[in-house]
Design a protein around this motif. Structure first.
Motif, mmCIF file in Angstrom:
data_model
loop_
_atom_site.group_PDB
_atom_site.id
_atom_site.type_symbol
_atom_site.label_atom_id
_atom_site.label_comp_id
_atom_site.label_asym_id
_atom_site.label_seq_id
_atom_site.Cartn_x
_atom_site.Cartn_y
_atom_site.Cartn_z
ATOM 1 N N UNK A 21 48.957 40.348 43.407
ATOM 2 C CA UNK A 21 48.102 39.308 42.858
ATOM 3 C C UNK A 21 48.029 39.332 41.349
ATOM 4 N N UNK A 22 47.934 40.530 40.772
ATOM 5 C CA UNK A 22 47.833 40.644 39.314
ATOM 6 C C UNK A 22 49.119 40.173 38.637
ATOM 7 N N UNK A 87 40.882 26.202 42.026
ATOM 8 C CA UNK A 87 40.908 25.830 40.615
ATOM 9 C C UNK A 87 42.138 26.412 39.919
ATOM 10 N N UNK A 88 42.471 27.664 40.245
ATOM 11 C CA UNK A 88 43.662 28.296 39.672
ATOM 12 C C UNK A 88 44.920 27.529 40.043
ATOM 13 N N UNK A 135 37.675 40.426 38.924
ATOM 14 C CA UNK A 135 37.056 40.333 40.249
ATOM 15 C C UNK A 135 37.884 41.037 41.331
ATOM 16 N N UNK A 136 39.156 41.231 41.080
ATOM 17 C CA UNK A 136 40.047 41.763 42.100
ATOM 18 C C UNK A 136 39.983 43.279 42.218
ATOM 19 N N UNK A 137 39.262 43.952 41.325
ATOM 20 C CA UNK A 137 39.255 45.415 41.301
ATOM 21 C C UNK A 137 37.838 45.938 41.059
ATOM 22 N N UNK A 138 37.606 47.238 41.303
ATOM 23 C CA UNK A 138 36.318 47.836 40.949
ATOM 24 C C UNK A 138 36.096 47.813 39.437
ATOM 25 N N UNK A 195 47.135 36.196 45.958
ATOM 26 C CA UNK A 195 45.906 36.161 45.150
ATOM 27 C C UNK A 195 44.719 35.816 46.050
ATOM 28 N N UNK A 196 43.710 36.673 46.114
ATOM 29 C CA UNK A 196 42.546 36.378 46.967
ATOM 30 C C UNK A 196 41.713 35.235 46.409
#
Length: 400
Positions: A21-22, A87-88, A135-138, A195-196
């Motif tokens: 995703x990144x 939106x992305x 948002x995808x990681x801690x 991508x979540x």
């Protein structure tokens, strides 16, 4: 490192960086920046094909920046309730449409409008990207995640532009934009797969512009962004005439290659250290840039000094975008997207300001004052960053 993710241990907790995703976000950043600056490398071909001067073709870059500048904040504010991946995808899809229009258009006016719309897509995407990665990681991996997501920008500068220019010369400029459209379509499927999705803000809980602007730490971050990028673009925009007294104006491409390679090293170092040393990296970046400017001010007619100073400058600048976006995201918390839209607008204002300030200096006093103007801006930048130790550019609470 696993085949698909990067695993890090923190105490008893294992966290995985979602590299699929990144890297999709990094590809989006690559396409966004390459779309912006590609006409700069294709000026002669586009001018001949569209029947306009190279100066007018250059305005295709200007109108793109204007589209980004005027749209980032209003579009981000208006779409706070939208689901993030939707939106992305709209922002990414915009590039497929406008690059296709650019590739087939024989009208300068139509191309100009397409470029403005592309800039609007860019303003929205830049506002989304850093907060999305965070948002995808801690929390303790947010800096590294943003660094990976933003690596597409320096890659576009150092590799994308030379490759795009080569393809434009070999196949024609229209094919180059067509290839960009094809890559964008592939990216849409990549985003859908890796991508979540995240919800937008609930209705009634949207963030107002003034509320976000007044968040502790955000104003120092925005000032540092403006002053730093203003200093950078004042020199970067007019690097060719600055090199003339040293007799290496015809080596501008080599100088920029040195800058690009050093910037890649800078973003790699930033990605490794940012989650533990954000404040120190910001201060080091400003200090290194200042040292580079000082060297250019003292011995800016010596080719060897120029190459060394430009390498230090590139090293300092490479991770700057990631550092500032991470600081902004941490200062804004849940309002990260709105804060990022302010950062995008500030960054574009500084780009425009650099062109104006540099142009006034060049026409009025020549290139000699450039390094000293940069030093003055960077001293102010360093002071504000240093003072923002409670909010904005905070030291990590604990280093592991």
């Amino acid at each position: 490192m696993t085949s698909a993710t990067n695993t890090l241990s923190t105490g008893a907790t294992d966290a995985r960086l979602p590299l699929g995703g990144l890297l999709a976000l990094a590809m989006a950043a690559f396409i966004t920046l390459l779309t912006e600056i590609l006409p700069s490398g294709l000026l002669p071909q586009m001018a001949q094909s569209l029947g306009k001067s190279e100066a007018l073709i250059g305005q295709l870059v200007t109108v793109y920046a204007i589209g980004s500048l005027v749209s980032a904040i209003p579009l981000t504010i208006a779409t706070q309730n939208w689901r993030r991946r939707t939106l992305l995808l709209i922002a990414i899809g915009g590039f497929a449409v406008v690059n296709t229009v650019t590739a087939i258009s024989d009208s300068y006016a139509v191309t100009l409008v397409a470029r403005f719309v592309a800039g609007m897509s860019a303003g929205l995407l830049w506002a989304l990207a850093a907060g999305y990665a965070a948002r995808m990681v801690p929390d303790y991996l947010q800096g590294r995640a943003i660094a990976i997501a933003m690596v597409g920008a320096p890659l576009a500068l150092s590799l994308g532009i030379p490759t795009g220019t080569f393809l434009g010369t070999l196949l024609g400029w229209r094919w180059t934009f067509g290839v960009m459209s094809g890559l964008t379509v592939l990216l849409v499927f990549w985003v859908l797969a890796k991508v979540p999705d995240f919800p937008g803000q609930k209705r009634g809980q949207e963030f107002g512009l003034k509320t976000v602007f007044m968040l502790p730490g955000l104003r120092p971050v925005l000032f540092v962004v403006f002053a730093y990028v203003l200093a950078h673009n004042t020199l970067y925009t007019y690097i060719a005439p600055f090199l003339e007294p040293a007799g290496i104006k015809d080596r501008t491409d080599v100088v920029l290659l040195v800058f690009g390679i050093a910037s890649l090293l800078g973003i790699w170092i930033t990605g490794v250290l940012i989650d533990r040393w954000l404040r120190e990296l910001v201060l080091a970046s400003v200090a290194l840039f200042g040292f580079s400017a000082l060297a250019l001010g003292i011995a800016g007619t010596v080719p060897g000094v120029i190459y060394g100073a430009v390498a230090i400058w590139g090293l300092a600048f490479g991770g700057a975008g990631t550092l500032f976006q991470t600081a902004s995201a941490k200062a804004a918390g849940n309002a990260a997207d709105v804060a990022q839209s302010m950062l995008v607008t500030t960054w574009n204002l500084a780009i425009a300001g650099g062109g104006i300030v540099g142009g006034l200096l060049l026409s009025g006093l020549g290139v000699a004052p450039f390094p000293w103007v940069l030093i003055a801006l960077l001293i102010a930048t360093f002071v504000v960053a240093w003072a923002a130790k409670s909010h904005g550019f905070r030291a990590a609470a604990a280093r592991l």
